[in-house]
Scaffold this motif. Structure first.
Motif, PDB file in Angstrom:
ATOM      1  N   ALA A   1       9.728  30.089  43.856  1.00  0.00           N
ATOM      2  CA  ALA A   1      11.020  29.699  44.421  1.00  0.00           C
ATOM      3  C   ALA A   1      11.784  30.895  44.972  1.00  0.00           C
ATOM      4  CB  ALA A   1      11.853  28.989  43.360  1.00  0.00           C
ATOM      5  N   ARG A   2      11.711  32.055  44.275  1.00  0.00           N
ATOM      6  CA  ARG A   2      12.541  33.196  44.642  1.00  0.00           C
ATOM      7  C   ARG A   2      11.819  34.244  45.488  1.00  0.00           C
ATOM      8  NH1 ARG A   2      17.134  34.631  42.341  1.00  0.00           N
ATOM      9  NH2 ARG A   2      16.494  36.827  42.161  1.00  0.00           N
ATOM     10  N   ALA A   3      10.489  34.362  45.307  1.00  0.00           N
ATOM     11  CA  ALA A   3       9.779  35.466  45.956  1.00  0.00           C
ATOM     12  C   ALA A   3       8.743  35.022  46.976  1.00  0.00           C
ATOM     13  CB  ALA A   3       9.103  36.344  44.892  1.00  0.00           C
ATOM     14  N   ARG A   4       8.153  33.843  46.783  1.00  0.00           N
ATOM     15  CA  ARG A   4       7.107  33.375  47.696  1.00  0.00           C
ATOM     16  C   ARG A   4       7.372  31.918  48.059  1.00  0.00           C
ATOM     17  NH1 ARG A   4       1.281  34.318  45.571  1.00  0.00           N
ATOM     18  NH2 ARG A   4       2.041  33.247  43.713  1.00  0.00           N
ATOM     19  N   PRO A   5       8.463  31.626  48.740  1.00  0.00           N
ATOM     20  CA  PRO A   5       8.836  30.224  48.987  1.00  0.00           C
ATOM     21  C   PRO A   5       7.790  29.460  49.783  1.00  0.00           C
ATOM     22  CG  PRO A   5      10.144  31.730  50.337  1.00  0.00           C
ATOM     23  CD  PRO A   5       9.396  32.576  49.368  1.00  0.00           C
ATOM     24  N   LEU A   6       7.735  28.169  49.532  1.00  0.00           N
ATOM     25  CA  LEU A   6       6.800  27.299  50.239  1.00  0.00           C
ATOM     26  C   LEU A   6       7.149  27.249  51.725  1.00  0.00           C
ATOM     27  CD1 LEU A   6       6.808  24.317  47.695  1.00  0.00           C
ATOM     28  CD2 LEU A   6       5.144  26.192  47.846  1.00  0.00           C
ATOM     29  N   ASP A   7       6.109  27.159  52.551  1.00  0.00           N
ATOM     30  CA  ASP A   7       6.352  27.037  53.993  1.00  0.00           C
ATOM     31  C   ASP A   7       6.215  25.570  54.407  1.00  0.00           C
ATOM     32  OD1 ASP A   7       3.618  26.469  54.126  1.00  0.00           O
ATOM     33  OD2 ASP A   7       3.080  28.501  54.775  1.00  0.00           O
ATOM     34  N   ALA A   8       6.350  25.338  55.698  1.00  0.00           N
ATOM     35  CA  ALA A   8       6.320  23.962  56.203  1.00  0.00           C
ATOM     36  C   ALA A   8       4.976  23.296  55.926  1.00  0.00           C
ATOM     37  CB  ALA A   8       6.617  23.954  57.707  1.00  0.00           C
ATOM     38  N   GLY A   9       3.873  24.072  55.988  1.00  0.00           N
ATOM     39  CA  GLY A   9       2.559  23.503  55.704  1.00  0.00           C
ATOM     40  C   GLY A   9       2.430  23.064  54.257  1.00  0.00           C
ATOM     41  N   ASP A  10       2.960  23.876  53.346  1.00  0.00           N
ATOM     42  CA  ASP A  10       2.934  23.507  51.926  1.00  0.00           C
ATOM     43  C   ASP A  10       3.760  22.242  51.695  1.00  0.00           C
ATOM     44  OD1 ASP A  10       1.447  25.824  51.243  1.00  0.00           O
ATOM     45  OD2 ASP A  10       3.302  27.000  51.177  1.00  0.00           O
ATOM     46  N   ALA A  11       4.936  22.174  52.327  1.00  0.00           N
ATOM     47  CA  ALA A  11       5.791  21.009  52.161  1.00  0.00           C
ATOM     48  C   ALA A  11       5.120  19.753  52.709  1.00  0.00           C
ATOM     49  CB  ALA A  11       7.128  21.244  52.866  1.00  0.00           C
ATOM     50  N   ALA A  12       4.429  19.884  53.846  1.00  0.00           N
ATOM     51  CA  ALA A  12       3.724  18.722  54.412  1.00  0.00           C
ATOM     52  C   ALA A  12       2.606  18.270  53.481  1.00  0.00           C
ATOM     53  CB  ALA A  12       3.172  19.076  55.789  1.00  0.00           C
ATOM     54  N   ALA A  13       1.918  19.224  52.867  1.00  0.00           N
ATOM     55  CA  ALA A  13       0.849  18.864  51.933  1.00  0.00           C
ATOM     56  C   ALA A  13       1.411  18.112  50.739  1.00  0.00           C
ATOM     57  CB  ALA A  13       0.120  20.122  51.477  1.00  0.00           C
ATOM     58  N   LEU A  14       2.543  18.549  50.223  1.00  0.00           N
ATOM     59  CA  LEU A  14       3.163  17.857  49.088  1.00  0.00           C
ATOM     60  C   LEU A  14       3.612  16.456  49.493  1.00  0.00           C
ATOM     61  CD1 LEU A  14       5.195  20.848  47.642  1.00  0.00           C
ATOM     62  CD2 LEU A  14       3.293  19.677  46.508  1.00  0.00           C
ATOM     63  N   ALA A  15       4.102  16.321  50.724  1.00  0.00           N
ATOM     64  CA  ALA A  15       4.486  14.993  51.217  1.00  0.00           C
ATOM     65  C   ALA A  15       3.278  14.076  51.285  1.00  0.00           C
ATOM     66  CB  ALA A  15       5.151  15.113  52.590  1.00  0.00           C
ATOM     67  N   ALA A  16       2.122  14.609  51.706  1.00  0.00           N
ATOM     68  CA  ALA A  16       0.903  13.803  51.754  1.00  0.00           C
ATOM     69  C   ALA A  16       0.474  13.383  50.353  1.00  0.00           C
ATOM     70  CB  ALA A  16      -0.211  14.579  52.454  1.00  0.00           C
TER      71      ALA A  16
END
Length: 623
Positions: A251-266
């Motif tokens: 959360a603080r040092a290596r935040p998720l990017d748009a690709g990670d967020a899309a994968a979680l949505a899937a």
């Protein structure tokens, strides 16, 4: 504004350094002086594979510390403030230095151009505002907390066995276990004691609390274990807090990017039971060909979130219907346990760091006292010996701490409790630890946050009676000195609270000049004056140790025709108000008994305090 302990010790260092002729002694004193001006040094220590490096990255908000085994995991690494962001200095054991830079993305390189065995410490400068007040020292992981001696402990944690090379506070990451056995507890206490740590400057962290596979929600068990851990270690640590360091780091040092967020949505679109089955075995989750997310992305999610993090992130997506990276980062930080809700003083890593930051000057002063006492014991001859003896006399820990260093009283008493030189019953142990852990008077006294000044004064007065009895019973011993230190702090709390009561009464028009007839009828008759020994009071007034305000109070005591005016209250003041004035004066004059008075003056001050306290006890209940 009164000078704090750190300011007073700076002046002492300057004076002592100017009087010393030996260059080595002068340099040691100057190093102590420099430490008072530098940011607080906080070491992060822990067992191998306990999650220490992920916590360091979370603290920094950058993925600097390597989380996998490598050469730099065996080296002490100090992260400090500097405008030359990313500069690395490798300090060598032979006194030399090698310079390099962080890799892109703020990552330590795998090699530094020199054999790692020759590196004493790495110093990494980062342009982070948080490092202006706190320097983070990442230490090598340990297979056990057992250490043979103090020098070995300091070398293991701070890169050197030298007294002058150590941190001033410590965060120790413990592996998440089901219980603390006696051996682990004894080893931990031995380590903190050897490194000069105590319950005022040590935070214990239970890492990786999400790694138990049989619990969907690890937090109820983790919090119970942390509470039990604090009960076992409370004389050695400020707090025991649970954290999922991996989620905090992500959360603080290596935040998720748009690709990670899309994968979680899937993944959120899958049947809930099916996804749970896949996550039971993370190897299956990484490799299953039928999942709607590429295998390399699933591998990255496991690496950065693990099972509980993936489950929590997917639940957040399902609840909100969106997969915004920023919102997911906030959600993961909350689920990591890194930060407290609101402004809690305890219960999380962030609260512990805030505690260290608020008390940085006091903790640095406490460390400076320890180092100056060690310097005072150094063999020396001639004038330097006399100077060091004078230094030792000023800082003798077996005497009550000088009034000018009063801000350290509770810290010193808490350290004595941990060392066993201050022995307390359960009630007084809890009182002392509350005073050490909290900043607000109500919390320090175990009262609810909304407690009134009158309630604070009453609680502090009740506690002061217990500590006064202990101080008298242990007079002349270390425990008695430390009990008197606590007593002084409690008396200061009484005095401050009664001052607030007086201000509130004045604001509500209850001063004597605004009272109506009913107030006078409620107890406004003149009370008989208290008898005092004029010669003793005059002797006390003559002492330069008595502040001007207190000398004025002594003048009123001699000149007043009734009890109220003797105490500085309006003529005919109600009995309860007279009692309040007496309690405040008793607390003020009690501090005089800790100052270098003559025997006659000290006896006069003690008799005066007893008289004020008798007035408070007699009239405080309206009798």
């Amino acid at each position: 504004m009164n000078a704090g302990p750190a300011d007073l010790l700076r002046g002492l260092c300057d004076t002592i350094a100017a009087r010393l002729s030996g260059a080595e002694l002068r340099e040691r004193v100057r190093q102590v002086r420099a430490g008072l001006d530098a940011p607080l040094r906080v070491a992060v220590a822990g067992a191998v594979s306990s999650g220490k490096s992920t916590l360091v990255n979370a603290l920094l908000g950058l993925p600097v510390a390597p989380v996998d085994a490598g050469e730099c995991t065996f080296v002490v690494t100090q992260y400090e403030y500097g405008e030359d962001d990313g500069h690395i200095t490798a300090e060598l054991t032979d006194g030399g230095a090698v310079h390099s830079r962080l890799l892109p993305g703020h990552r330590l390189p795998a090699e530094f151009g020199v054999d790692v065995a020759r590196i004493r410490r790495l110093r990494v400068t980062l342009d982070l505002p948080s490092l202006r007040t706190i320097t983070i020292v990442d230490t090598p992981g340990m297979n056990t907390v057992t250490v043979a001696n103090e020098r070995a402990a300091r070398s293991m944690l701070f890169g050197s066995g030298d007294e002058d090379d150590r941190a001033q506070a410590m965060i120790y990451v413990l592996r998440y276990v089901q219980k603390f056995d006696d051996t682990t507890l004894a080893e931990f206490r031995g380590l903190t004691d050897a490194c000069g740590m105590s319950c005022v400057n040590t935070l214990a962290v239970l890492g990786q609390v999400d790694r138990r596979g049989d619990e969907g929600d690890p937090w109820p068990t983790a919090r119970r274990l942390a509470a039990k851990g604090y009960a076992d270690l409370r004389t050695s640590v400020f707090d025991v807090v649970p954290v999922i360091g991996l989620l905090a780091e992500t959360a603080r040092a290596r935040p998720l990017d748009a690709g990670d967020a899309a994968a979680l949505a899937a993944l959120a679109g899958l049947d809930e039971d099916d996804l749970e089955d896949y996550l039971l075995d993370l190897d299956d989750f990484r490799t299953a060909p039928e999942l709607p997310v590429p295998a390399e992305v699933r591998h990255r999610l496991v690496e950065r979130l693990h099972r509980y993090g993936i489950t929590s992130a997917v639940e957040a997506v399902r609840a909100t219907g969106t997969a915004d990276p920023g919102a997911l980062a906030a959600h993961l930080l909350e689920r990591s346990g890194y930060a407290s809700a609101g402004r809690a003083a305890t219960g999380s890593v962030a609260a512990g760091i805030a505690h260290f930051a608020r008390r940085a000057d006091q903790l640095k002063a406490l460390d400076a006292l320890t180092r100056l006492r060690a310097i005072a014991r150094t063999p020396a001859l001639g004038a330097d010996r006399a100077t060091l003896d004078a230094l030792a006399a000023q800082l003798d820990e077996n005497r009550p701490i000088a009034t000018t260093l009063g801000g350290l009283r509770i810290f010193t008493a808490a350290e004595a409790l941990g060392r066993g030189t201050l022995v307390l019953n359960e009630e007084m142990t809890a009182e002392l630890l509350r005073l050490a852990r909290h900043d607000e008077p109500a919390e320090q006294l175990g009262l609810p946050p909304g407690a009134t000044p009158a309630e604070v004064a009453a609680a502090a007065t009740a506690a002061s009676m217990r500590w006064r009895t202990l101080a008298m019973m242990s007079e002349g011993r270390t425990g008695g000195h430390r009990a008197r230190d606590v007593l002084t702090v409690l008396e200061d709390l009484v005095s401050a609270a009664l001052d607030e009561v007086a201000l509130e009464e004045a604001a509500h028009g209850t001063a004597q000049g605004e009272r109506g007839p009913s107030a006078s009828a409620g107890g406004g008759e003149a009370l008989p004056p208290v008898r005092v020994d004029p010669a003793a009071i005059e002797a006390l007034r003559a002492s330069p140790m008595v502040p001007a305000d207190d000398r004025r109070a002594l003048e009123l005591l001699l000149a007043g025709a009734e009890l109220a005016t003797q105490l500085g209250a309006p003529p005919g003041a109600p009995r309860a108000e007279v009692a309040g004035y007496a309690a405040a004066l008793g607390a003020r004059f009690r501090t005089l008994t800790h100052r270098p008075l003559s025997l006659r003056q000290r006896r006069a001050a003690e008799t005066l305090c007893e008289a004020y306290e008798t007035i408070w006890a007699h009239y405080g209940d309206g009798s």
